[in-house]
Design an enzyme around this catalytic site. Structure first.
Site, mmCIF file in Angstrom:
data_model
loop_
_atom_site.group_PDB
_atom_site.id
_atom_site.type_symbol
_atom_site.label_atom_id
_atom_site.label_comp_id
_atom_site.label_asym_id
_atom_site.label_seq_id
_atom_site.Cartn_x
_atom_site.Cartn_y
_atom_site.Cartn_z
ATOM 1 N N GLY A 1 0.846 -1.196 0.000
ATOM 2 C CA GLY A 1 0.000 0.000 0.000
ATOM 3 C C GLY A 1 0.877 1.240 0.000
ATOM 4 N N ARG B 1 -1.743 7.213 1.377
ATOM 5 C CA ARG B 1 -1.398 8.258 2.360
ATOM 6 C C ARG B 1 -0.515 7.695 3.465
ATOM 7 N NH1 ARG B 1 -6.787 9.710 0.811
ATOM 8 N NH2 ARG B 1 -7.467 7.857 1.931
ATOM 9 N N GLY C 1 -1.959 -2.044 9.677
ATOM 10 C CA GLY C 1 -2.685 -0.880 10.178
ATOM 11 C C GLY C 1 -4.029 -0.740 9.510
ATOM 12 N N THR C 2 -4.260 -1.523 8.481
ATOM 13 C CA THR C 2 -5.525 -1.430 7.737
ATOM 14 C C THR C 2 -6.678 -1.862 8.640
ATOM 15 O OG1 THR C 2 -4.234 -2.124 5.831
ATOM 16 C CG2 THR C 2 -6.628 -2.043 5.553
ATOM 17 N N PRO D 1 -5.585 -1.132 15.160
ATOM 18 C CA PRO D 1 -6.493 -0.195 14.490
ATOM 19 C C PRO D 1 -5.977 1.232 14.524
ATOM 20 C CG PRO D 1 -7.407 -0.914 16.601
ATOM 21 C CD PRO D 1 -6.176 -1.740 16.353
ATOM 22 N N ASN D 2 -5.084 1.518 15.467
ATOM 23 C CA ASN D 2 -4.535 2.874 15.540
ATOM 24 C C ASN D 2 -3.150 2.813 16.186
ATOM 25 O OD1 ASN D 2 -4.115 5.709 16.005
ATOM 26 N ND2 ASN D 2 -6.329 5.967 15.782
ATOM 27 N N HIS E 1 -13.139 12.117 10.859
ATOM 28 C CA HIS E 1 -12.023 11.857 9.941
ATOM 29 C C HIS E 1 -12.117 12.697 8.677
ATOM 30 C CE1 HIS E 1 -11.443 8.278 12.470
ATOM 31 N NE2 HIS E 1 -10.218 8.242 11.978
ATOM 32 N N LYS F 1 -11.602 9.062 3.705
ATOM 33 C CA LYS F 1 -11.542 7.773 4.401
ATOM 34 C C LYS F 1 -12.546 6.808 3.782
ATOM 35 C CE LYS F 1 -11.801 5.674 9.000
ATOM 36 N NZ LYS F 1 -10.782 4.688 8.629
ATOM 37 N N THR G 1 -10.731 2.312 14.820
ATOM 38 C CA THR G 1 -10.488 2.738 16.201
ATOM 39 C C THR G 1 -11.806 2.810 16.975
ATOM 40 O OG1 THR G 1 -8.700 4.080 15.311
ATOM 41 C CG2 THR G 1 -9.330 4.516 17.590
HETATM 42 N N1 LIG Z 1 -3.707 1.798 12.219
HETATM 43 C C1 LIG Z 1 -3.532 3.112 12.057
HETATM 44 O O1 LIG Z 1 -2.893 3.796 12.883
HETATM 45 C C2 LIG Z 1 -4.081 3.766 10.828
HETATM 46 C C3 LIG Z 1 -3.814 5.107 10.541
HETATM 47 C C4 LIG Z 1 -4.295 5.647 9.361
HETATM 48 C C5 LIG Z 1 -5.019 4.852 8.500
HETATM 49 N N2 LIG Z 1 -5.275 3.561 8.826
HETATM 50 C C6 LIG Z 1 -5.977 2.660 7.921
HETATM 51 O O2 LIG Z 1 -5.045 2.292 6.900
HETATM 52 C C7 LIG Z 1 -5.749 2.017 5.695
HETATM 53 C C8 LIG Z 1 -5.150 2.839 4.582
HETATM 54 O O3 LIG Z 1 -5.380 4.211 4.810
HETATM 55 P P1 LIG Z 1 -4.823 5.315 3.799
HETATM 56 O O4 LIG Z 1 -5.370 6.607 4.249
HETATM 57 O O5 LIG Z 1 -3.353 5.147 3.624
HETATM 58 O O6 LIG Z 1 -5.557 4.859 2.456
HETATM 59 P P2 LIG Z 1 -5.139 5.183 0.935
HETATM 60 O O7 LIG Z 1 -6.390 4.964 0.142
HETATM 61 O O8 LIG Z 1 -4.438 6.487 0.863
HETATM 62 O O9 LIG Z 1 -4.072 4.042 0.589
HETATM 63 C C9 LIG Z 1 -4.397 2.694 0.348
HETATM 64 C C10 LIG Z 1 -3.366 2.177 -0.640
HETATM 65 O O10 LIG Z 1 -3.552 0.752 -0.754
HETATM 66 C C11 LIG Z 1 -3.395 0.441 -2.128
HETATM 67 N N3 LIG Z 1 -3.976 -0.878 -2.390
HETATM 68 C C12 LIG Z 1 -5.266 -1.193 -2.666
HETATM 69 N N4 LIG Z 1 -5.376 -2.522 -2.878
HETATM 70 C C13 LIG Z 1 -4.134 -3.044 -2.738
HETATM 71 C C14 LIG Z 1 -3.601 -4.355 -2.835
HETATM 72 N N5 LIG Z 1 -4.373 -5.415 -3.134
HETATM 73 N N6 LIG Z 1 -2.263 -4.545 -2.617
HETATM 74 C C15 LIG Z 1 -1.460 -3.492 -2.334
HETATM 75 N N7 LIG Z 1 -1.910 -2.220 -2.241
HETATM 76 C C16 LIG Z 1 -3.247 -2.004 -2.425
HETATM 77 C C17 LIG Z 1 -4.071 1.592 -2.872
HETATM 78 O O11 LIG Z 1 -3.695 1.625 -4.233
HETATM 79 C C18 LIG Z 1 -3.544 2.767 -2.065
HETATM 80 O O12 LIG Z 1 -2.295 3.215 -2.547
HETATM 81 C C19 LIG Z 1 -7.226 2.292 5.990
HETATM 82 O O13 LIG Z 1 -7.839 1.087 6.381
HETATM 83 C C20 LIG Z 1 -7.154 3.222 7.182
HETATM 84 O O14 LIG Z 1 -8.306 3.192 7.960
HETATM 85 C C21 LIG Z 1 -4.841 3.015 9.971
HETATM 86 O O1 LIG Z 2 -7.335 7.908 8.129
HETATM 87 C C1 LIG Z 2 -7.807 6.797 8.396
HETATM 88 O O2 LIG Z 2 -8.426 6.099 7.571
HETATM 89 C C2 LIG Z 2 -7.616 6.248 9.759
HETATM 90 N N1 LIG Z 2 -7.989 5.043 9.994
HETATM 91 C C3 LIG Z 2 -7.871 4.346 11.233
HETATM 92 C C4 LIG Z 2 -9.237 3.980 11.755
HETATM 93 O O3 LIG Z 2 -10.141 3.705 10.957
HETATM 94 O O4 LIG Z 2 -9.403 3.912 12.965
HETATM 95 C C5 LIG Z 2 -7.018 5.067 12.241
HETATM 96 C C6 LIG Z 2 -7.153 6.538 12.177
HETATM 97 C C7 LIG Z 2 -6.946 7.073 10.782
#
Ligand SMILES: NC(=O)c1ccc[n+]([C@@H]2O[C@H](COP(=O)([O-])OP(=O)(O)OC[C@H]3O[C@@H](n4cnc5c(N)ncnc54)[C@H](O)[C@@H]3O)[C@@H](O)[C@H]2O)c1
Ligand SMILES: O=C(O)C1=N[C@H](C(=O)O)CCC1
Length: 267
Positions: A22, A26, A90-91, A123-124, A152, A156, A163
Protein backbone atom coordinates in the site's frame (compact mmCIF):
# COMPACT_ATOMS: atom_id res chain seq x y z
CA UNK A 1 -4.61 -9.87 -13.05
CA UNK A 2 -0.98 -10.41 -14.06
CA UNK A 3 1.42 -9.20 -11.38
CA UNK A 4 4.58 -7.41 -12.38
CA UNK A 5 7.85 -8.32 -10.63
CA UNK A 6 8.59 -6.40 -7.46
CA UNK A 7 11.51 -3.99 -7.58
CA UNK A 8 13.81 -4.59 -4.63
CA UNK A 9 16.26 -2.02 -3.40
CA UNK A 10 19.71 -3.21 -4.48
CA UNK A 11 21.32 -2.82 -1.05
CA UNK A 12 20.53 -5.49 1.54
CA UNK A 13 22.11 -5.09 4.95
CA UNK A 14 21.94 -6.72 8.37
CA UNK A 15 19.18 -4.29 9.33
CA UNK A 16 15.62 -5.48 9.73
CA UNK A 17 14.33 -5.48 6.16
CA UNK A 18 10.87 -4.05 5.57
CA UNK A 19 8.42 -4.17 2.67
CA UNK A 20 5.54 -1.69 2.60
CA UNK A 21 2.26 -2.86 1.05
CA UNK A 22 0.00 0.00 0.00
CA UNK A 23 3.13 2.09 -0.48
CA UNK A 24 1.46 4.65 -2.76
CA UNK A 25 -1.28 5.50 -0.27
CA UNK A 26 -1.40 8.26 2.36
CA UNK A 27 -0.17 5.99 5.15
CA UNK A 28 2.06 3.85 2.93
CA UNK A 29 4.04 6.89 1.77
CA UNK A 30 4.52 8.09 5.35
CA UNK A 31 5.60 4.60 6.47
CA UNK A 32 8.15 4.34 3.62
CA UNK A 33 9.66 7.67 4.73
CA UNK A 34 9.68 6.64 8.40
CA UNK A 35 11.33 3.28 7.67
CA UNK A 36 13.84 5.00 5.39
CA UNK A 37 14.73 7.38 8.20
CA UNK A 38 15.14 4.68 10.89
CA UNK A 39 18.77 3.70 11.42
CA UNK A 40 17.96 0.06 12.26
CA UNK A 41 15.48 -0.58 9.44
CA UNK A 42 15.94 -1.05 5.71
CA UNK A 43 13.15 -0.36 3.22
CA UNK A 44 13.57 -3.12 0.61
CA UNK A 45 10.26 -3.11 -1.28
CA UNK A 46 7.31 -0.83 -2.01
CA UNK A 47 4.21 -2.63 -3.25
CA UNK A 48 0.83 -1.33 -4.29
CA UNK A 49 -2.33 -2.62 -5.97
CA UNK A 50 -0.69 -3.92 -9.16
CA UNK A 51 1.94 -5.97 -7.29
CA UNK A 52 1.63 -9.55 -6.08
CA UNK A 53 2.70 -9.82 -2.43
CA UNK A 54 3.50 -13.51 -3.02
CA UNK A 55 6.48 -12.24 -5.02
CA UNK A 56 8.14 -11.28 -1.73
CA UNK A 57 8.84 -14.98 -1.01
CA UNK A 58 12.55 -15.70 -1.04
CA UNK A 59 13.41 -11.98 -1.14
CA UNK A 60 15.15 -9.91 1.51
CA UNK A 61 12.06 -8.60 3.29
CA UNK A 62 11.57 -9.93 6.82
CA UNK A 63 8.62 -7.77 7.83
CA UNK A 64 5.76 -6.47 5.68
CA UNK A 65 3.70 -3.47 6.74
CA UNK A 66 0.17 -3.41 5.26
CA UNK A 67 -1.74 -0.13 4.91
CA UNK A 68 -4.13 -0.99 2.09
CA UNK A 69 -7.93 -1.27 2.12
CA UNK A 70 -10.25 -3.34 4.31
CA UNK A 71 -11.35 -5.53 1.36
CA UNK A 72 -7.83 -6.88 0.64
CA UNK A 73 -5.90 -6.78 3.89
CA UNK A 74 -6.83 -10.24 5.15
CA UNK A 75 -5.82 -11.89 1.86
CA UNK A 76 -2.56 -9.96 1.99
CA UNK A 77 -1.80 -11.23 5.48
CA UNK A 78 -2.35 -14.87 4.47
CA UNK A 79 -0.20 -14.44 1.35
CA UNK A 80 2.54 -12.69 3.34
CA UNK A 81 2.57 -15.49 5.92
CA UNK A 82 2.85 -18.02 3.08
CA UNK A 83 5.74 -15.95 1.75
CA UNK A 84 7.51 -16.36 5.12
CA UNK A 85 7.22 -12.80 6.45
CA UNK A 86 6.20 -11.26 9.76
CA UNK A 87 3.35 -8.81 9.23
CA UNK A 88 2.35 -5.48 10.75
CA UNK A 89 -1.15 -4.32 9.79
CA UNK A 90 -2.69 -0.88 10.18
CA UNK A 91 -5.52 -1.43 7.74
CA UNK A 92 -8.98 -1.48 9.30
CA UNK A 93 -11.94 -3.81 8.80
CA UNK A 94 -10.91 -6.73 11.00
CA UNK A 95 -13.58 -8.88 12.67
CA UNK A 96 -13.40 -11.71 15.23
CA UNK A 97 -13.86 -14.11 12.28
CA UNK A 98 -11.01 -12.72 10.14
CA UNK A 99 -8.72 -12.51 13.20
CA UNK A 100 -9.59 -16.14 13.94
CA UNK A 101 -8.56 -17.20 10.43
CA UNK A 102 -5.19 -15.44 10.89
CA UNK A 103 -4.74 -17.21 14.26
CA UNK A 104 -5.46 -20.55 12.56
CA UNK A 105 -2.97 -19.79 9.78
CA UNK A 106 -0.31 -18.82 12.33
CA UNK A 107 -0.88 -22.07 14.21
CA UNK A 108 -0.34 -24.00 10.96
CA UNK A 109 2.94 -22.28 10.12
CA UNK A 110 4.35 -21.99 13.66
CA UNK A 111 7.41 -24.05 14.52
CA UNK A 112 5.67 -25.85 17.38
CA UNK A 113 8.40 -24.79 19.80
CA UNK A 114 6.97 -21.38 20.56
CA UNK A 115 8.61 -19.83 17.49
CA UNK A 116 7.21 -18.83 14.13
CA UNK A 117 5.99 -15.68 12.44
CA UNK A 118 4.25 -12.81 14.13
CA UNK A 119 1.30 -10.72 12.98
CA UNK A 120 0.63 -7.43 14.78
CA UNK A 121 -2.64 -5.72 13.87
CA UNK A 122 -3.47 -2.33 15.37
CA UNK A 123 -6.49 -0.19 14.49
CA UNK A 124 -4.53 2.87 15.54
CA UNK A 125 -0.78 3.38 16.02
CA UNK A 126 -0.99 6.88 17.53
CA UNK A 127 -0.06 6.89 21.22
CA UNK A 128 -2.88 9.33 22.07
CA UNK A 129 -5.45 7.05 20.46
CA UNK A 130 -4.07 3.92 22.12
CA UNK A 131 -4.25 5.68 25.50
CA UNK A 132 -7.75 7.03 24.79
CA UNK A 133 -8.99 3.50 24.05
CA UNK A 134 -7.33 2.19 27.22
CA UNK A 135 -8.72 4.99 29.41
CA UNK A 136 -12.21 4.54 27.94
CA UNK A 137 -12.14 0.83 28.67
CA UNK A 138 -11.07 1.50 32.26
CA UNK A 139 -13.67 4.23 32.79
CA UNK A 140 -16.61 2.45 31.15
CA UNK A 141 -17.82 0.49 34.18
CA UNK A 142 -18.29 3.69 36.21
CA UNK A 143 -20.80 5.39 33.85
CA UNK A 144 -24.44 4.82 32.91
CA UNK A 145 -23.96 6.09 29.36
CA UNK A 146 -21.16 5.92 26.82
CA UNK A 147 -21.09 7.00 23.16
CA UNK A 148 -18.25 7.26 20.64
CA UNK A 149 -17.83 9.99 18.02
CA UNK A 150 -15.13 9.51 15.39
CA UNK A 151 -14.17 12.35 13.06
CA UNK A 152 -12.02 11.86 9.94
CA UNK A 153 -10.96 13.28 6.61
CA UNK A 154 -13.59 12.82 3.87
CA UNK A 155 -11.36 10.48 1.78
CA UNK A 156 -11.54 7.77 4.40
CA UNK A 157 -12.97 4.60 2.84
CA UNK A 158 -14.70 3.04 5.84
CA UNK A 159 -17.07 3.94 8.68
CA UNK A 160 -17.12 3.56 11.56
CA UNK A 161 -13.36 3.84 11.93
CA UNK A 162 -11.44 0.78 13.11
CA UNK A 163 -10.49 2.74 16.20
CA UNK A 164 -14.13 3.52 17.03
CA UNK A 165 -15.16 -0.12 16.45
CA UNK A 166 -12.43 -1.28 18.85
CA UNK A 167 -13.26 1.44 21.41
CA UNK A 168 -16.94 0.48 21.37
CA UNK A 169 -16.17 -3.23 21.71
CA UNK A 170 -13.86 -2.54 24.66
CA UNK A 171 -16.48 -0.34 26.36
CA UNK A 172 -19.12 -3.02 25.82
CA UNK A 173 -16.85 -5.74 27.22
CA UNK A 174 -16.03 -3.65 30.30
CA UNK A 175 -19.72 -2.91 30.90
CA UNK A 176 -20.65 -6.58 30.52
CA UNK A 177 -17.87 -7.63 32.91
CA UNK A 178 -19.17 -5.10 35.46
CA UNK A 179 -22.71 -6.40 35.06
CA UNK A 180 -24.11 -3.15 33.62
CA UNK A 181 -27.29 -3.40 31.57
CA UNK A 182 -28.33 -1.44 28.48
CA UNK A 183 -27.72 2.33 28.51
CA UNK A 184 -30.65 4.67 29.16
CA UNK A 185 -32.21 5.86 25.87
CA UNK A 186 -35.86 6.77 25.46
CA UNK A 187 -35.39 8.35 22.02
CA UNK A 188 -37.58 7.33 19.09
CA UNK A 189 -35.64 8.17 15.92
CA UNK A 190 -37.45 10.22 13.25
CA UNK A 191 -34.79 9.58 10.59
CA UNK A 192 -32.79 6.38 10.05
CA UNK A 193 -29.25 6.70 11.35
CA UNK A 194 -29.98 9.65 13.63
CA UNK A 195 -28.51 7.79 16.59
CA UNK A 196 -25.53 6.49 14.63
CA UNK A 197 -24.40 2.89 14.32
CA UNK A 198 -24.67 0.47 17.23
CA UNK A 199 -21.57 -1.63 17.95
CA UNK A 200 -22.09 -4.21 20.71
CA UNK A 201 -24.77 -1.92 22.18
CA UNK A 202 -22.62 1.24 22.03
CA UNK A 203 -23.69 4.09 19.72
CA UNK A 204 -20.94 5.19 17.32
CA UNK A 205 -21.19 8.37 15.21
CA UNK A 206 -18.97 9.06 12.19
CA UNK A 207 -18.17 12.61 11.01
CA UNK A 208 -16.37 13.21 7.68
CA UNK A 209 -15.04 16.76 7.37
CA UNK A 210 -12.51 18.45 5.09
CA UNK A 211 -9.50 19.53 7.11
CA UNK A 212 -9.62 16.67 9.61
CA UNK A 213 -7.12 13.81 9.83
CA UNK A 214 -8.17 11.34 12.58
CA UNK A 215 -10.00 12.22 15.80
CA UNK A 216 -12.19 10.50 18.37
CA UNK A 217 -14.25 11.52 21.37
CA UNK A 218 -15.54 9.10 23.94
CA UNK A 219 -18.38 10.57 25.99
CA UNK A 220 -19.19 8.96 29.33
CA UNK A 221 -22.16 10.23 31.32
CA UNK A 222 -23.69 9.94 34.77
CA UNK A 223 -26.37 12.05 36.46
CA UNK A 224 -24.87 15.54 36.76
CA UNK A 225 -21.45 14.77 35.26
CA UNK A 226 -19.59 13.86 32.08
CA UNK A 227 -16.13 12.55 31.28
CA UNK A 228 -14.86 13.31 27.76
CA UNK A 229 -11.81 11.51 26.43
CA UNK A 230 -10.51 12.99 23.17
CA UNK A 231 -7.66 12.04 20.87
CA UNK A 232 -6.52 14.09 17.86
CA UNK A 233 -4.10 13.04 15.14
CA UNK A 234 -3.41 16.32 13.34
CA UNK A 235 -0.81 14.72 11.10
CA UNK A 236 0.10 11.19 9.94
CA UNK A 237 3.47 11.60 11.68
CA UNK A 238 1.51 10.73 14.85
CA UNK A 239 1.23 7.10 13.70
CA UNK A 240 4.88 6.57 12.79
CA UNK A 241 6.54 5.88 16.18
CA UNK A 242 3.90 3.21 16.80
CA UNK A 243 4.38 1.65 13.36
CA UNK A 244 8.16 1.49 13.81
CA UNK A 245 7.75 0.03 17.31
CA UNK A 246 5.43 -2.62 15.86
CA UNK A 247 7.97 -3.53 13.14
CA UNK A 248 10.66 -4.04 15.77
CA UNK A 249 8.35 -5.98 18.10
CA UNK A 250 6.59 -8.27 15.64
CA UNK A 251 9.74 -10.30 14.89
CA UNK A 252 9.95 -11.37 18.53
CA UNK A 253 6.25 -11.98 19.12
CA UNK A 254 5.14 -15.19 17.42
CA UNK A 255 1.40 -15.47 16.85
CA UNK A 256 -1.25 -12.77 16.67
CA UNK A 257 -1.01 -9.52 18.63
CA UNK A 258 -4.03 -7.20 18.37
CA UNK A 259 -3.57 -3.61 19.48
CA UNK A 260 -0.47 -1.55 20.17
CA UNK A 261 -1.46 -1.45 23.86
CA UNK A 262 -0.27 -5.06 24.00
CA UNK A 263 3.35 -3.99 23.42
CA UNK A 264 3.29 -0.86 25.58
CA UNK A 265 3.75 -1.12 29.33
CA UNK A 266 0.46 0.53 30.27
CA UNK A 267 0.35 -0.87 33.81
N1 LIG B 1 -3.71 1.80 12.22
C1 LIG B 1 -3.53 3.11 12.06
O1 LIG B 1 -2.89 3.80 12.88
C2 LIG B 1 -4.08 3.77 10.83
C3 LIG B 1 -3.81 5.11 10.54
C4 LIG B 1 -4.29 5.65 9.36
C5 LIG B 1 -5.02 4.85 8.50
N2 LIG B 1 -5.28 3.56 8.83
C6 LIG B 1 -5.98 2.66 7.92
O2 LIG B 1 -5.04 2.29 6.90
C7 LIG B 1 -5.75 2.02 5.69
C8 LIG B 1 -5.15 2.84 4.58
O3 LIG B 1 -5.38 4.21 4.81
P1 LIG B 1 -4.82 5.31 3.80
O4 LIG B 1 -5.37 6.61 4.25
O5 LIG B 1 -3.35 5.15 3.62
O6 LIG B 1 -5.56 4.86 2.46
P2 LIG B 1 -5.14 5.18 0.93
O7 LIG B 1 -6.39 4.96 0.14
O8 LIG B 1 -4.44 6.49 0.86
O9 LIG B 1 -4.07 4.04 0.59
C9 LIG B 1 -4.40 2.69 0.35
C10 LIG B 1 -3.37 2.18 -0.64
O10 LIG B 1 -3.55 0.75 -0.75
C11 LIG B 1 -3.40 0.44 -2.13
N3 LIG B 1 -3.98 -0.88 -2.39
C12 LIG B 1 -5.27 -1.19 -2.67
N4 LIG B 1 -5.38 -2.52 -2.88
C13 LIG B 1 -4.13 -3.04 -2.74
C14 LIG B 1 -3.60 -4.35 -2.84
N5 LIG B 1 -4.37 -5.41 -3.13
N6 LIG B 1 -2.26 -4.55 -2.62
C15 LIG B 1 -1.46 -3.49 -2.33
N7 LIG B 1 -1.91 -2.22 -2.24
C16 LIG B 1 -3.25 -2.00 -2.43
C17 LIG B 1 -4.07 1.59 -2.87
O11 LIG B 1 -3.69 1.63 -4.23
C18 LIG B 1 -3.54 2.77 -2.06
O12 LIG B 1 -2.30 3.22 -2.55
C19 LIG B 1 -7.23 2.29 5.99
O13 LIG B 1 -7.84 1.09 6.38
C20 LIG B 1 -7.15 3.22 7.18
O14 LIG B 1 -8.31 3.19 7.96
C21 LIG B 1 -4.84 3.01 9.97
O1 LIG C 1 -7.34 7.91 8.13
C1 LIG C 1 -7.81 6.80 8.40
O2 LIG C 1 -8.43 6.10 7.57
C2 LIG C 1 -7.62 6.25 9.76
N1 LIG C 1 -7.99 5.04 9.99
C3 LIG C 1 -7.87 4.35 11.23
C4 LIG C 1 -9.24 3.98 11.76
O3 LIG C 1 -10.14 3.70 10.96
O4 LIG C 1 -9.40 3.91 12.97
C5 LIG C 1 -7.02 5.07 12.24
C6 LIG C 1 -7.15 6.54 12.18
C7 LIG C 1 -6.95 7.07 10.78
Amino acid sequence: MHARPIAYAARVTSHLSVAVVGAHGRMGRAVCDAVDGAPDLELVARLDASDDVAGLAGGPAQVAVDFTVPSVTEANVHALLDAGLHVVVGTTGWTEESLGRVRDHLAEVSSGTGGGPGVLIAPNFALSAVLAMTFAQRAARFFESAEVIELHHPNKVDAPSGTAMTTARHIAAARAEAGLGPMPDATETQVDGARGAVVDGVHVHAVRLRGLVAHEEILLGNPGEQLTIRTDSFDRSSFMPGVLLAVREVVRRPGLTFGLDQVLDLG
